[in-house]
Design an enzyme around this catalytic site. Structure first.
Site, PDB file in Angstrom:
ATOM      1  N   LYS A 153      45.652 -12.198  32.025  1.00 16.95           N
ATOM      2  CA  LYS A 153      46.495 -11.164  32.650  1.00 16.95           C
ATOM      3  C   LYS A 153      46.127 -10.971  34.124  1.00 16.95           C
ATOM      4  O   LYS A 153      46.770 -10.187  34.823  1.00 16.95           O
ATOM      5  CB  LYS A 153      46.303  -9.815  31.943  1.00 16.95           C
ATOM      6  N   THR A 209      36.568 -17.295  33.755  1.00 18.35           N
ATOM      7  CA  THR A 209      36.554 -16.826  32.377  1.00 18.35           C
ATOM      8  C   THR A 209      36.053 -17.932  31.460  1.00 18.35           C
ATOM      9  O   THR A 209      35.638 -18.994  31.918  1.00 18.35           O
ATOM     10  CB  THR A 209      37.941 -16.244  31.984  1.00 18.35           C
ATOM     11  N   LYS A 227      31.637 -19.332  32.761  1.00 18.59           N
ATOM     12  CA  LYS A 227      30.855 -18.318  33.482  1.00 18.59           C
ATOM     13  C   LYS A 227      29.424 -18.797  33.781  1.00 18.59           C
ATOM     14  O   LYS A 227      28.846 -18.420  34.790  1.00 18.59           O
ATOM     15  CB  LYS A 227      30.819 -17.000  32.702  1.00 18.59           C
ATOM     16  N   ASN A 254      31.408 -13.983  36.861  1.00 21.18           N
ATOM     17  CA  ASN A 254      32.851 -13.937  36.566  1.00 21.18           C
ATOM     18  C   ASN A 254      33.693 -13.800  37.831  1.00 21.18           C
ATOM     19  O   ASN A 254      34.914 -13.735  37.752  1.00 21.18           O
ATOM     20  CB  ASN A 254      33.183 -12.819  35.561  1.00 21.18           C
ATOM     21  N   ASP A 292      31.820  -7.634  34.981  1.00 13.45           N
ATOM     22  CA  ASP A 292      32.037  -7.144  33.606  1.00 13.45           C
ATOM     23  C   ASP A 292      31.118  -5.954  33.303  1.00 13.45           C
ATOM     24  O   ASP A 292      31.573  -4.927  32.781  1.00 13.45           O
ATOM     25  CB  ASP A 292      31.775  -8.255  32.579  1.00 13.45           C
ATOM     26  N   GLY A 352      27.252  -6.654  18.335  1.00 14.00           N
ATOM     27  CA  GLY A 352      27.566  -8.000  18.834  1.00 14.00           C
ATOM     28  C   GLY A 352      26.525  -8.448  19.836  1.00 14.00           C
ATOM     29  O   GLY A 352      25.901  -7.608  20.516  1.00 14.00           O
ATOM     30  N   ALA A 353      26.302  -9.759  19.907  1.00 11.50           N
ATOM     31  CA  ALA A 353      25.239 -10.270  20.770  1.00 11.50           C
ATOM     32  C   ALA A 353      25.691 -11.489  21.571  1.00 11.50           C
ATOM     33  O   ALA A 353      24.891 -12.344  21.938  1.00 11.50           O
ATOM     34  CB  ALA A 353      24.028 -10.621  19.894  1.00 11.50           C
ATOM     35  N   GLY A 354      27.003 -11.558  21.854  1.00 10.63           N
ATOM     36  CA  GLY A 354      27.544 -12.693  22.608  1.00 10.63           C
ATOM     37  C   GLY A 354      27.548 -12.425  24.113  1.00 10.63           C
ATOM     38  O   GLY A 354      26.793 -11.595  24.619  1.00 10.63           O
ATOM     39  N   GLY A 367      39.890  -2.257  24.943  1.00 14.63           N
ATOM     40  CA  GLY A 367      39.477  -3.318  25.874  1.00 14.63           C
ATOM     41  C   GLY A 367      40.292  -3.405  27.147  1.00 14.63           C
ATOM     42  O   GLY A 367      39.880  -4.055  28.108  1.00 14.63           O
TER      43      GLY A 367
HETATM   44  N1  NAP Z   1      38.527  -6.506  27.734  1.00 19.29           N
HETATM   45  C1  NAP Z   1      38.039  -7.475  28.455  1.00 19.29           C
HETATM   46  O1  NAP Z   1      38.256  -7.557  29.662  1.00 19.29           O
HETATM   47  C2  NAP Z   1      37.130  -8.483  27.810  1.00 19.29           C
HETATM   48  C3  NAP Z   1      36.202  -9.179  28.593  1.00 19.29           C
HETATM   49  C4  NAP Z   1      35.373 -10.099  27.944  1.00 19.29           C
HETATM   50  C5  NAP Z   1      35.508 -10.323  26.571  1.00 19.29           C
HETATM   51  N2  NAP Z   1      36.423  -9.623  25.839  1.00 19.29           N
HETATM   52  C6  NAP Z   1      36.532  -9.823  24.374  1.00 19.29           C
HETATM   53  O2  NAP Z   1      35.244  -9.651  23.808  1.00 19.29           O
HETATM   54  C7  NAP Z   1      35.150 -10.349  22.573  1.00 19.29           C
HETATM   55  C8  NAP Z   1      33.815 -11.083  22.490  1.00 19.29           C
HETATM   56  O3  NAP Z   1      33.746 -12.074  23.504  1.00 19.29           O
HETATM   57  P1  NAP Z   1      32.358 -12.840  23.794  1.00 19.29           P
HETATM   58  O4  NAP Z   1      32.642 -13.801  24.894  1.00 19.29           O
HETATM   59  O5  NAP Z   1      31.238 -11.886  23.944  1.00 19.29           O
HETATM   60  O6  NAP Z   1      32.205 -13.665  22.414  1.00 19.29           O
HETATM   61  P2  NAP Z   1      30.982 -14.548  21.904  1.00 19.29           P
HETATM   62  O7  NAP Z   1      30.019 -14.815  22.996  1.00 19.29           O
HETATM   63  O8  NAP Z   1      31.608 -15.692  21.185  1.00 19.29           O
HETATM   64  O9  NAP Z   1      30.255 -13.576  20.820  1.00 19.29           O
HETATM   65  C9  NAP Z   1      30.920 -13.148  19.688  1.00 19.29           C
HETATM   66  C10 NAP Z   1      30.089 -12.068  18.979  1.00 19.29           C
HETATM   67  O10 NAP Z   1      30.929 -11.500  17.985  1.00 19.29           O
HETATM   68  C11 NAP Z   1      30.278 -11.580  16.696  1.00 19.29           C
HETATM   69  N3  NAP Z   1      31.344 -11.706  15.704  1.00 19.29           N
HETATM   70  C12 NAP Z   1      32.419 -12.526  15.736  1.00 19.29           C
HETATM   71  N4  NAP Z   1      33.200 -12.295  14.661  1.00 19.29           N
HETATM   72  C13 NAP Z   1      32.609 -11.309  13.944  1.00 19.29           C
HETATM   73  C14 NAP Z   1      32.927 -10.620  12.721  1.00 19.29           C
HETATM   74  N5  NAP Z   1      34.028 -10.928  12.029  1.00 19.29           N
HETATM   75  N6  NAP Z   1      32.104  -9.644  12.294  1.00 19.29           N
HETATM   76  C15 NAP Z   1      30.993  -9.323  12.983  1.00 19.29           C
HETATM   77  N7  NAP Z   1      30.615  -9.928  14.143  1.00 19.29           N
HETATM   78  C16 NAP Z   1      31.423 -10.923  14.602  1.00 19.29           C
HETATM   79  C17 NAP Z   1      29.356 -12.759  16.803  1.00 19.29           C
HETATM   80  O11 NAP Z   1      28.337 -12.637  15.840  1.00 19.29           O
HETATM   81  P3  NAP Z   1      27.443 -13.924  15.378  1.00 19.29           P
HETATM   82  O12 NAP Z   1      26.371 -14.101  16.407  1.00 19.29           O
HETATM   83  O13 NAP Z   1      26.919 -13.511  14.053  1.00 19.29           O
HETATM   84  O14 NAP Z   1      28.383 -15.093  15.300  1.00 19.29           O
HETATM   85  C18 NAP Z   1      28.846 -12.576  18.253  1.00 19.29           C
HETATM   86  O15 NAP Z   1      27.848 -11.594  18.321  1.00 19.29           O
HETATM   87  C19 NAP Z   1      36.382 -11.253  22.517  1.00 19.29           C
HETATM   88  O16 NAP Z   1      37.300 -10.661  21.622  1.00 19.29           O
HETATM   89  C20 NAP Z   1      36.926 -11.216  23.937  1.00 19.29           C
HETATM   90  O17 NAP Z   1      38.328 -11.377  23.968  1.00 19.29           O
HETATM   91  C21 NAP Z   1      37.231  -8.706  26.442  1.00 19.29           C
END
Ligand code: NAP
Length: 255
Positions: free
Chosen positions: A14, A58, A62, A83, A98, A118-120, A221
């Protein structure tokens, strides 16, 4: 000046809509495009080739942007992820908006003890400034936070403390109807908390629906998308903006 967003995929982004609307609104002779970059190692080469002034970065580039920028400033240094790239005096400088963008969302919240689920990558971006405890469904990704001295938990060894701000940084609820933690645990957390923030945007997630049942103050978000964008625009233009005014513009176009 020309700006872009590098990502793969990038079609869904977006950012062009937001930033071009801003340029139009203020009659600025700039343009924001999108660029699907397959190989993150080429990010700086492409930046130069396109002769742009700035870029957002993105998934999944990153970390490459962090490694390859001429200089990295601010919280991006601790996060290991960039970012936003800006050409400043012939140097390509990397930032991360971010984490600071997230802090803008909660700046008027009266909280004491935040918990990140969450830990991503998003959890990394937010945790440095927020100093939160972290809970994740599995152990592997928690190692990074443990090394940095955070209190980390899996669902199995989680301890309920007086958390008043609960943040979902997982993708649970994005393409499915999952909660990011077992419902029983979330209900206890929400019962004692004041605020719930989700980083997923585009829909009301089961996480936020459950929080609303407990009358928590919530933010979705879209707020993160907007505020990371506002801070990126300040960096692109090299000047402070009225953040609330610009955020309002972005919210309007996104809604
Ligand atoms: N609003 C915004 O501007 C913005 C900006 C950045 C990201 N986001 C959103 O943030 C989200 C995460 O992005 P990321 O880059 O941090 O992802 P990531 O690095 O892939 O990390 C994903 C995390 O989610 C956990 N997870 C995934 N599915 C799950 C479930 N069903 N139940 C419990 N835990 C679950 C994973 O746990 P495990 O370690 O156990 O796999 C991990 O901790 C995405 O939906 C993305 O679209 C939004």
């Amino acid at each position: 000046m020309v700006f872009t967003i590098f990502g793969n995929p990038v079609k869904h982004s977006k950012s062009p809509l937001m930033h071009n609307f801003f340029f139009k609104k203020f009659n600025l002779p700039h343009c924001y495009t999108r660029y699907r970059l397959e190989n993150g190692e080429k990010i700086i080469e492409k930046f130069k080739e396109l002769k742009i002034k700035g870029a957002n970065v993105t998934i999944p580039h990153k970390e490459w942007a962090f490694k390859l920028a001429d200089e990295v400033r601010g919280v991006a240094k601790e996060m290991g992820a960039v970012n936003t790239l800006v050409l400043e005096n012939s140097k390509i400088v990397g930032y991360n908006t971010d984490g600071p963008g997230f802090m803008e969302i909660i700046k008027n919240f009266d909280y004491k003890k935040p918990l990140i689920i969450g830990a991503g990558g998003t959890a990394r971006a937010i945790s440095y400034l927020l100093k939160a405890d972290i809970v994740n469904r599995s152990e592997k990704r928690l190692e990074f936070f443990k090394q940095k001295g955070f209190n980390v938990y899996t669902w199995e060894n989680f301890e309920f403390k007086n958390y008043d701000l609960i943040i979902n940084t997982t993708s649970a609820g994005l393409k499915d109807n999952f909660l990011p933690m077992p419902e029983k645990m979330l209900k206890i957390l929400f019962h004692n908390a004041k605020y719930a923030v989700d980083v997923v945007y585009g829909k009301k997630t089961p996480f936020l629906k459950l929080a609303e049942k407990d009358n928590l103050t919530t933010r979705d978000g879209l707020y993160l998308l907007v505020y990371q964008g506002v801070l990126a625009m300040e960096l692109f233009l090299g000047r402070k903006l009225n953040k609330e005014e610009v955020a309002e513009i972005y919210f309007n176009i996104l809604k």
